[in-house]
Scaffold this active site. Structure first.
Site, short mmCIF file in Angstrom:
data_model
loop_
_atom_site.label_atom_id
_atom_site.label_comp_id
_atom_site.label_asym_id
_atom_site.label_seq_id
_atom_site.Cartn_x
_atom_site.Cartn_y
_atom_site.Cartn_z
N LYS B 206 0.83 -1.21 0.00
CA LYS B 206 0.00 0.00 0.00
C LYS B 206 0.86 1.25 0.00
O LYS B 206 1.54 1.54 0.99
CB LYS B 206 -0.92 0.05 1.22
CG LYS B 206 -1.94 1.20 1.08
CD LYS B 206 -2.60 1.59 2.38
CE LYS B 206 -1.84 2.62 3.16
NZ LYS B 206 -1.76 3.95 2.56
N GLU B 280 10.18 0.57 10.34
CA GLU B 280 11.18 1.62 10.12
C GLU B 280 10.46 2.93 10.39
O GLU B 280 9.65 3.35 9.60
CB GLU B 280 11.73 1.52 8.70
CG GLU B 280 13.10 2.15 8.54
CD GLU B 280 12.99 3.62 8.23
OE1 GLU B 280 12.96 4.41 9.21
OE2 GLU B 280 12.96 3.97 7.06
N CYS B 314 13.19 10.52 7.41
CA CYS B 314 13.15 10.02 8.78
C CYS B 314 14.53 10.11 9.44
O CYS B 314 14.64 10.24 10.64
CB CYS B 314 12.63 8.59 8.81
SG CYS B 314 13.34 7.55 7.56
N GLU B 411 9.76 14.75 16.17
CA GLU B 411 10.08 14.76 14.74
C GLU B 411 9.16 15.74 14.01
O GLU B 411 7.94 15.63 14.10
CB GLU B 411 9.89 13.35 14.17
CG GLU B 411 10.31 13.24 12.73
CD GLU B 411 10.20 11.82 12.18
OE1 GLU B 411 9.23 11.14 12.49
OE2 GLU B 411 11.12 11.42 11.44
#
Lengths: 296, 500
Positions: B206, B280, B314, B411
């Site tokens: 997806k 991840e 990331c 983040e």
């Protein structure tokens, strides 16, 4: 000397940070065998004991993980030496806990051999599982396994000494420190093993052992934010689901070893070490002056 | 820090003549990448069992160009019934042709995919830039070539798996459900699909809802490569589609790249099942500059670390740590270099920073910028005009940032850098590790022994020394702690798709 001398009963306590404290809760439970003999009053450890043990394990991790791999190997070998010397004590303890004499003897021998096996791996798994990666750019790039950190371990009821040793050894061989919940029904060997550890140059806090109910203590390990991994060596599936849900709060690495028969060859491999390692990859440029760039 | 403020004020006073602002005296002429060779269909269906099929849901959503807000295409939205269809197709392929095929034959299919990506590279990079907003230079030179190389690397493993794990005969898992983010759409698809296929699994993938186009183009490539039907299925949709995939009972493996928050939910959803999981997740990487570092190179590394792909990375070097003795110099050089960054049309080959991927992400970034200011940090942004349409953000840095500040802890996933200082190695190691994340880090110094002191003590999966944001198919990537577990890339990347 009198033949009806009164024997000295041993007090079994917890093992935290290289000390043998009683549980802070003051609780105890009766360890018995199938004949109904009262073997000992074990510490019925609490969540607070688990938290104290985690603090000790974290403090010890810095030094243990940074120690030379060769030295870790020597210390694991030393544990095996100490256990060999006290074989008879462990055999009789196991026998008192319903293990047959023959099985008890084998279990102690297997436990010693398993420690020697992992002592040898301490400075070798890095070479087996580390890599130098041939990246396409001018960089030196390599990957090495590093310890995950503080590992919580729930041990099995059956084969109480061999399960305990088989779960602890790969974790500490790989530079982790551990907090272990041993067998509830057959707990004596675990605390005697703590005495062996304490005589084997294992720094305080590297191995911590809390006796008590896994249903109470395992969730405390699972939900603690300063535990990096959880090893479920126990039999119960119920406990696992609960542990995994609690363990997601800080994304613990959770491994389950229900199916493993520690008495067989299947019970030892460097992949048990690898289960509690992280992979670190480091990049560094290679100077590219005056012609072709060098590559690894 | 009073000194910082003074520098900042002085800078504003002298604004008339910034020495390094390349785009003032002479305007860069636009160098637009052409789009005439690109075909984007007005509507895309789901790719199930080797065919494009209409969704059971009957629903479609639009994917837009974040640089212009123009509509690009209408995309099918998969629901639980579609997920079930795709998983059944994948299972059938696993039990059938693909599961029985030799590794050598599997390899040839994967090599084929790699070659075809290379052949269509120009179209793919333009679509990647149109759909996601990243500069064409990056999609052209990084995303698409790395995606092709990733397939090429893993193709070669397919018949060599017995050599990867000593004393083991590894076997495949079955059907892999894979969910990928919007920051490197095709590259993340490659990171997921290539190792899964090489190890003999079949796939339901997806892509992210804001960037589905290159995954659908990959579906066309897979069709063209004659892969047996059902080996790769691609389902477009948003969070609900991903949740249906994670919850499906007949999946053996979930691989997810995305936020730590969602990663934890996935770990919970898989609890008690036999699904193998790799995650991840997010990061808040420290990029550490020592006084003995080659400062000009380090400044390039800082820029690349935080502004690469608009900071939608990331492993972005979003926490800068500068040794106090060189703080003023580094900050001046950094601001000078930031002033030269060209923010604008992602299709322009001069563009350094393209469009923010979505309105939602832009709002998140703005929210954090507001938080940073409220928390008392000093903000600096370059003095540029942003395009009127589309989602853009000025390159931003914050000084006077407290370790506890949310902009230094959470983040942001945008072009926002926090700057902190340090005096000693021990201090910076402590600060760098003071985060729940552990994905990556950077270290800049000329001293080799210092590099390794840092790289061994920093708890992160990828450490770049005197470089930053480098990627390669042979190099394992993934995090420590709350940045997830499992590795992608290299020999280590096989493990997540095998019983070992």
């Amino acid at each position: 000397m009198s033949t009806n001398r009164l024997s000295i009963l041993k007090t079994y306590k917890l093992y935290i940070g290289g000390q043998f404290p009683r549980t802070e809760s003051g609780r105890s439970y009766k360890a018995t065998n199938s004949k109904g003999d009262h073997l000992a009053n074990m510490c019925w450890g609490s969540k607070k004991d688990v938290r104290d043990a985690i603090v000790s394990a974290r403090a010890a991790w810095k030094g243990w993980s940074a120690r030379a791999a060769f030295n870790r190997g020597q210390i694991l070998y030393r544990i095996a030496e100490m256990l060999e010397g006290r074989s008879e004590q462990f055999v009789s303890e196991l026998v008192s806990m319903d293990v047959t004499a023959q099985d008890a003897k084998e279990e102690v021998q297997d436990s010693i051999d398993r420690l020697v096996y992992y002592a040898g791996w301490c400075d070798k798994y890095q070479q087996v599982f580390g890599t130098v990666n041939p990246v396409a750019s001018s960089h030196f790039n390599f990957s090495v396994p590093e310890s995950t950190g503080v590992v919580g371990i729930v041990s099995k009821e059956a084969s109480p000494l061999l399960s305990l040793v088989s779960l602890i050894a790969p974790a500490i061989a790989g530079g982790n420190t551990v907090v272990v919940i041993p067998s509830y029904s057959k707990p004596l060997a675990a605390i005697s093993f703590a005495e062996v550890i304490n005589d084997s140059d294992v720094p305080g806090g590297v191995i911590n052992i809390i006796t008590g109910k896994a249903t109470e203590l395992a969730p405390a390990l699972a939900e603690h934010m300063d535990v990096n991994a959880l090893v479920l060596g126990n039999e119960s599936d119920e406990l696992d689901k609960d542990a995994i849900l609690k363990g997601t709060h800080n994304l613990k690495r959770i491994v389950a070893y229900h199916e493993i028969n520690w008495k067989t060859e299947q019970g030892q491999s460097p992949y048990f070490i690898l289960d509690l390692q992280e992979t670190k990859t480091t990049w560094h440029p290679i100077e590219n002056i005056g012609g072709a760039g060098a590559k690894y | 820090m009073a000194t910082t403020k003074k520098t900042a004020t002085k800078k504003v006073a002298k604004k008339a003549a910034p020495s390094l602002k390349f785009n003032t005296a002479w305007e860069y002429a636009p160098a637009l990448e052409g789009t005439s060779h690109v075909t984007i269909a007005p509507q895309y269906e789901l790719f199930i069992d080797g065919k494009f099929v209409k969704p059971e849901s009957g629903k479609y959503f639009n994917t837009i160009n974040p640089a212009t807000e123009a509509n690009l295409s209408s995309i099918a939205e998969a629901n639980a019934a579609d997920v079930d269809k795709a998983v059944k197709a994948a299972r059938k392929a696993y039990n059938g042709a693909w599961g029985k095929m030799s590794g050598a034959e599997r390899a040839k299919y994967i090599f084929r995919i790699s070659r075809m990506i290379q052949e269509k590279a120009r179209e793919l990079c333009v679509i990647e830039t149109l759909d996601g907003g990243k500069p064409i230079r990056e999609s052209r030179d990084i995303d698409i070539p790395l995606a092709a190389n990733h397939f090429f690397y893993y193709a070669g493993w397919a018949d060599k798996l017995d050599y990867a794990f000593p004393n083991r005969k590894p076997t495949s898992l079955g059907v892999a459900g894979q969910i990928i983010p919007w920051n490197f759409p095709l590259l993340m698809a490659a990171w997921k699909i290539a190792p899964a296929l090489a190890t003999g699994n079949t796939v339901v993938l997806k892509p992210a809802e804001t960037t589905p186009l290159t995954a659908l183009k990959l579906a066309e490539i897979i069709q063209e490569c004659d892969l047996p039907p059902g080996v790769v299925n691609i389902l477009t949709g948003a969070g609900a589609t991903g949740a249906a995939l994670v919850q499906h009972n007949d999946i053996n493996k979930i691989a997810f790249t995305g936020s730590t928050e969602v990663g934890k939910l996935i770990q919970q959803a898989c609890a008690g099942s036999s699904k193998k999981l790799t995650l991840e997740l997010g990061g808040k990487a420290a990029n550490i500059i020592f006084e003995d570092a080659p400062l000009d190179q380090a400044v390039e590394g800082i820029i690349n670390g935080i502004f690469f792909n608009q900071g939608h990375v990331c492993c972005a070097g979003s926490r800068l740590f500068v040794q106090e003795s060189v703080y003023k110099t580094v900050l001046r050089k950094l601001k000078d270099r930031m002033a030269t960054l060209i923010v604008g049309n992602p299709l322009d080959k001069n563009t350094d920073i393209g469009a923010i991927n979505s309105k939602q992400q832009l709002d998140t970034i703005h929210k954090y910028i507001t938080i940073g200011k409220k928390e008392g940090a000093e903000m600096y942004q370059t003095d540029i005009n942003l395009p009127r349409k589309g989602f853009y953000c000025k390159p931003t840095l914050f000084t006077d940032v407290a370790q506890s500040s949310r902009i230094a802890q959470e983040e942001i996933f945008g072009p926002v850098l926090t700057v902190q200082t340090f005096r000693t190695e021990d201090e910076v190691i402590e600060k760098a590790n003071n985060t729940p994340y552990g994905l990556s880090a950077g270290v800049w110094t000329d001293k080799g022994s210092k590099i390794f002191n840092l790289t061994t003590k920093i708890r992160a999966g990828v450490v770049w020394a005197n470089t930053y944001n480098k990627f390669d198919p042979t190099s394992p990537f993934g995090g420590y702690k709350e940045s997830g577990y499992g590795r992608e890339g290299g020999l280590q990347g096989l493990a997540g798709y095998l019983h070992i």
